[in-house]
Design a protein around this motif. Sequence first.
Motif, PDB file in Angstrom:
ATOM      1  N   THR A 129       1.008   1.467   2.730  1.00 24.67           N
ATOM      2  CA  THR A 129      -0.393   1.044   2.690  1.00 24.67           C
ATOM      3  C   THR A 129      -0.405  -0.269   1.925  1.00 24.67           C
ATOM      4  OG1 THR A 129      -0.771   2.481   0.755  1.00 24.67           O
ATOM      5  CG2 THR A 129      -1.345   3.371   2.911  1.00 24.67           C
ATOM      6  N   ASN A 187       2.669   1.282   8.807  1.00 28.49           N
ATOM      7  CA  ASN A 187       1.427   0.945   8.114  1.00 28.49           C
ATOM      8  C   ASN A 187       0.331   1.965   8.386  1.00 28.49           C
ATOM      9  OD1 ASN A 187       1.760  -1.799   6.760  1.00 28.49           O
ATOM     10  ND2 ASN A 187       2.556  -2.232   8.802  1.00 28.49           N
ATOM     11  N   ASN A 190      -5.427   3.950   5.171  1.00 32.28           N
ATOM     12  CA  ASN A 190      -6.114   4.644   4.079  1.00 32.28           C
ATOM     13  C   ASN A 190      -5.186   4.850   2.885  1.00 32.28           C
ATOM     14  OD1 ASN A 190      -7.709   6.219   2.427  1.00 32.28           O
ATOM     15  ND2 ASN A 190      -7.857   7.949   3.843  1.00 32.28           N
ATOM     16  N   ASP A 191      -5.341   4.006   1.872  1.00 31.14           N
ATOM     17  CA  ASP A 191      -4.481   4.109   0.696  1.00 31.14           C
ATOM     18  C   ASP A 191      -4.725   5.408  -0.075  1.00 31.14           C
ATOM     19  OD1 ASP A 191      -2.455   2.689  -0.889  1.00 31.14           O
ATOM     20  OD2 ASP A 191      -3.973   2.661  -2.462  1.00 31.14           O
TER      21      ASP A 191
END
Length: 207
Positions: free
Chosen positions: A128, A170, A173-174
């Motif tokens: 992320t 990738n 949403n971190d």
Amino acid sequence: MTNPPFFEITCVILCGGKSSRMGEDKSLLPFASSKSLTQYQYDRLKPYFKNIYLSSKVNKFDFLNNDSIIFDENKDIFSPILALDTIFKKLKNQKIFLITVDTPFVSIESISKLIEKSKDVDICVAKTEKIHNLCGVFSSNISESINTMIESDIHKIGYLLKNNNTLLINFPNDNEFMNINNKEDYSNSLEFISKNNNSNKQKNTNS
């Protein structure tokens, strides 16, 4: 209704960390309706995997017997590289999905994507805003590389990723990959999961 995914690879939950920032063993902290964070993570992932194990230095859990635990051979040094070495000594010639016990919000959909994308690489991990080094698929092909690192006293997972055929996937949403490292993280995660559970209950009520 669509059947949930079932992954034909083994899952290992890493539970042998030092928990120095938490001040106590975070793997044993109560979480949601589970007696511990470990049991929560284990119970939510078990239905989706062919086999599932915990990686730990000792059996500190009251819901599993020793057959479901891969014991870290080195009891004194807290190193994910040493844990990986022990894991691959037990689980040879296969790919393994690794996840840390303190990342309980990684979705099954994201896990499915990591497994799907891992076919042609040795390591496939999530990214992320940062690289999540211990959330992804690792192949036993890297055993020799791990042994070389141990002989050279190198214990950084980042080094392992850089020196093998690694693919970074990738994700937007971190928060999904949030680590529970300290008391504040723990408090925030309990609040987060409580809100999610209440939201899901509301959806079920309205449906």
